[in-house]
Scaffold this motif. Structure first.
Motif, PDB file in Angstrom:
ATOM      1  N   ALA A   1      11.289  15.498 -24.823  1.00  0.00           N
ATOM      2  CA  ALA A   1      12.028  16.690 -25.245  1.00  0.00           C
ATOM      3  C   ALA A   1      11.658  17.090 -26.669  1.00  0.00           C
ATOM      4  CB  ALA A   1      13.532  16.437 -25.133  1.00  0.00           C
ATOM      5  N   ALA A   2      11.490  16.114 -27.541  1.00  0.00           N
ATOM      6  CA  ALA A   2      11.113  16.414 -28.921  1.00  0.00           C
ATOM      7  C   ALA A   2       9.711  17.013 -28.998  1.00  0.00           C
ATOM      8  CB  ALA A   2      11.197  15.151 -29.775  1.00  0.00           C
ATOM      9  N   VAL A   3       8.790  16.485 -28.228  1.00  0.00           N
ATOM     10  CA  VAL A   3       7.423  17.014 -28.220  1.00  0.00           C
ATOM     11  C   VAL A   3       7.404  18.435 -27.667  1.00  0.00           C
ATOM     12  CG1 VAL A   3       5.154  16.740 -27.132  1.00  0.00           C
ATOM     13  CG2 VAL A   3       6.292  14.782 -28.137  1.00  0.00           C
ATOM     14  N   MET A   4       8.141  18.671 -26.593  1.00  0.00           N
ATOM     15  CA  MET A   4       8.186  20.015 -26.011  1.00  0.00           C
ATOM     16  C   MET A   4       8.805  21.019 -26.976  1.00  0.00           C
ATOM     17  SD  MET A   4       9.083  19.336 -22.001  1.00  0.00           S
ATOM     18  CE  MET A   4       9.438  21.055 -21.763  1.00  0.00           C
ATOM     19  N   ALA A   5       9.862  20.637 -27.679  1.00  0.00           N
ATOM     20  CA  ALA A   5      10.481  21.534 -28.650  1.00  0.00           C
ATOM     21  C   ALA A   5       9.515  21.867 -29.782  1.00  0.00           C
ATOM     22  CB  ALA A   5      11.756  20.912 -29.207  1.00  0.00           C
ATOM     23  N   SER A   6       8.760  20.884 -30.215  1.00  0.00           N
ATOM     24  CA  SER A   6       7.774  21.102 -31.265  1.00  0.00           C
ATOM     25  C   SER A   6       6.675  22.052 -30.795  1.00  0.00           C
ATOM     26  CB  SER A   6       7.179  19.769 -31.692  1.00  0.00           C
ATOM     27  OG  SER A   6       6.160  19.968 -32.644  1.00  0.00           O
ATOM     28  N   LYS A   7       6.210  21.882 -29.573  1.00  0.00           N
ATOM     29  CA  LYS A   7       5.172  22.765 -29.039  1.00  0.00           C
ATOM     30  C   LYS A   7       5.684  24.193 -28.871  1.00  0.00           C
ATOM     31  CE  LYS A   7       2.232  19.423 -26.715  1.00  0.00           C
ATOM     32  NZ  LYS A   7       1.597  19.035 -25.452  1.00  0.00           N
ATOM     33  N   ALA A   8       6.922  24.341 -28.429  1.00  0.00           N
ATOM     34  CA  ALA A   8       7.495  25.679 -28.275  1.00  0.00           C
ATOM     35  C   ALA A   8       7.640  26.366 -29.630  1.00  0.00           C
ATOM     36  CB  ALA A   8       8.848  25.597 -27.572  1.00  0.00           C
ATOM     37  N   ALA A   9       8.077  25.637 -30.641  1.00  0.00           N
ATOM     38  CA  ALA A   9       8.218  26.209 -31.982  1.00  0.00           C
ATOM     39  C   ALA A   9       6.857  26.587 -32.566  1.00  0.00           C
ATOM     40  CB  ALA A   9       8.929  25.219 -32.899  1.00  0.00           C
ATOM     41  N   THR A  10       5.856  25.750 -32.358  1.00  0.00           N
ATOM     42  CA  THR A  10       4.514  26.047 -32.847  1.00  0.00           C
ATOM     43  C   THR A  10       3.950  27.284 -32.163  1.00  0.00           C
ATOM     44  OG1 THR A  10       4.095  23.725 -33.319  1.00  0.00           O
ATOM     45  CG2 THR A  10       2.173  25.128 -33.077  1.00  0.00           C
ATOM     46  N   ALA A  11       4.136  27.387 -30.859  1.00  0.00           N
ATOM     47  CA  ALA A  11       3.658  28.563 -30.127  1.00  0.00           C
ATOM     48  C   ALA A  11       4.351  29.827 -30.619  1.00  0.00           C
ATOM     49  CB  ALA A  11       3.876  28.375 -28.629  1.00  0.00           C
ATOM     50  N   ALA A  12       5.651  29.738 -30.887  1.00  0.00           N
ATOM     51  CA  ALA A  12       6.388  30.907 -31.391  1.00  0.00           C
ATOM     52  C   ALA A  12       5.895  31.296 -32.784  1.00  0.00           C
ATOM     53  CB  ALA A  12       7.883  30.610 -31.425  1.00  0.00           C
ATOM     54  N   ASP A  13       5.661  30.321 -33.646  1.00  0.00           N
ATOM     55  CA  ASP A  13       5.159  30.611 -34.991  1.00  0.00           C
ATOM     56  C   ASP A  13       3.804  31.303 -34.943  1.00  0.00           C
ATOM     57  OD1 ASP A  13       7.384  29.458 -36.167  1.00  0.00           O
ATOM     58  OD2 ASP A  13       6.398  27.530 -36.554  1.00  0.00           O
ATOM     59  N   LEU A  14       2.895  30.742 -34.171  1.00  0.00           N
ATOM     60  CA  LEU A  14       1.556  31.321 -34.094  1.00  0.00           C
ATOM     61  C   LEU A  14       1.572  32.711 -33.475  1.00  0.00           C
ATOM     62  CD1 LEU A  14      -0.473  28.165 -33.031  1.00  0.00           C
ATOM     63  CD2 LEU A  14      -0.436  29.267 -35.276  1.00  0.00           C
ATOM     64  N   ALA A  15       2.385  32.895 -32.439  1.00  0.00           N
ATOM     65  CA  ALA A  15       2.474  34.211 -31.794  1.00  0.00           C
ATOM     66  C   ALA A  15       3.077  35.242 -32.747  1.00  0.00           C
ATOM     67  CB  ALA A  15       3.303  34.111 -30.520  1.00  0.00           C
ATOM     68  N   ALA A  16       4.096  34.854 -33.501  1.00  0.00           N
ATOM     69  CA  ALA A  16       4.720  35.787 -34.446  1.00  0.00           C
ATOM     70  C   ALA A  16       3.752  36.165 -35.564  1.00  0.00           C
ATOM     71  CB  ALA A  16       5.992  35.174 -35.024  1.00  0.00           C
TER      72      ALA A  16
ATOM     73  N   VAL B   1      -1.710  34.880 -27.660  1.00  0.00           N
ATOM     74  CA  VAL B   1      -1.655  33.661 -28.466  1.00  0.00           C
ATOM     75  C   VAL B   1      -0.731  32.631 -27.819  1.00  0.00           C
ATOM     76  CG1 VAL B   1      -0.936  32.719 -30.692  1.00  0.00           C
ATOM     77  CG2 VAL B   1      -2.276  34.817 -30.600  1.00  0.00           C
ATOM     78  N   ALA B   2       0.408  33.070 -27.320  1.00  0.00           N
ATOM     79  CA  ALA B   2       1.343  32.154 -26.660  1.00  0.00           C
ATOM     80  C   ALA B   2       0.715  31.547 -25.409  1.00  0.00           C
ATOM     81  CB  ALA B   2       2.635  32.874 -26.318  1.00  0.00           C
ATOM     82  N   ALA B   3      -0.028  32.360 -24.650  1.00  0.00           N
ATOM     83  CA  ALA B   3      -0.672  31.847 -23.430  1.00  0.00           C
ATOM     84  C   ALA B   3      -1.720  30.788 -23.770  1.00  0.00           C
ATOM     85  CB  ALA B   3      -1.309  32.986 -22.658  1.00  0.00           C
ATOM     86  N   ARG B   4      -2.430  30.963 -24.881  1.00  0.00           N
ATOM     87  CA  ARG B   4      -3.417  29.955 -25.286  1.00  0.00           C
ATOM     88  C   ARG B   4      -2.747  28.650 -25.713  1.00  0.00           C
ATOM     89  NH1 ARG B   4      -6.194  34.589 -27.220  1.00  0.00           N
ATOM     90  NH2 ARG B   4      -5.271  34.403 -29.288  1.00  0.00           N
ATOM     91  N   ASN B   5      -1.462  28.707 -26.015  1.00  0.00           N
ATOM     92  CA  ASN B   5      -0.703  27.513 -26.380  1.00  0.00           C
ATOM     93  C   ASN B   5       0.201  27.041 -25.243  1.00  0.00           C
ATOM     94  OD1 ASN B   5      -1.202  26.839 -29.339  1.00  0.00           O
ATOM     95  ND2 ASN B   5      -0.938  29.062 -29.376  1.00  0.00           N
TER      96      ASN B   5
END
Length: 123
Positions: free
Chosen positions: A42-57, A79-83
């Protein structure tokens, strides 16, 4: 030679209790390991979701400012799809600021992790 026979007496009620205790301890250890594994995932998935949101924004904010060709939300989707994430909402706010929300799901996961980010030019 004396012949000995082993009998289970009613006077020895604790015979075999070590086996039951060992099985109980193994069961508790496996349950704890499974819980720790689920929390780690769960922690890894949350980190990946936050990183994808940051890069997409950030990519969408660059598109909104004209630094990158394309419409901000479509750039954010790429960008989100690439992540390995997908955009759940994308809004271009005043002053070329972009707000993006993402979802990240993984096979065999316990659920979906969400990320949210806002990017734009400095005030």
């Amino acid at each position: 030679m004396v012949k000995r026979t082993i009998r289970c007496n009613a006077r020895d009620p604790e015979r075999g209790s070590g086996t039951v205790l060992a099985l109980g301890l193994v069961t508790v250890a496996v349950a704890l390991f499974a819980g720790i594994l689920a929390l780690s995932q769960a922690a890894v998935m949350a980190s990946k979701a936050a990183t994808a949101a940051d890069l997409a924004a950030l990519a969408a904010a660059d598109a909104a400012r004209g630094l990158v060709a394309g419409e901000p939300c479509s750039v954010a989707e790429g960008v989100a799809a690439r992540n390995d994430a997908r955009i759940t909402s994308c809004r271009v706010l005043a002053g070329d600021t972009v707000e993006v929300a993402t979802e990240f799901s993984q096979p065999f996961a316990l659920g979906v992790a969400a990320g949210r980010a806002r990017a734009g030019p400095p005030p």
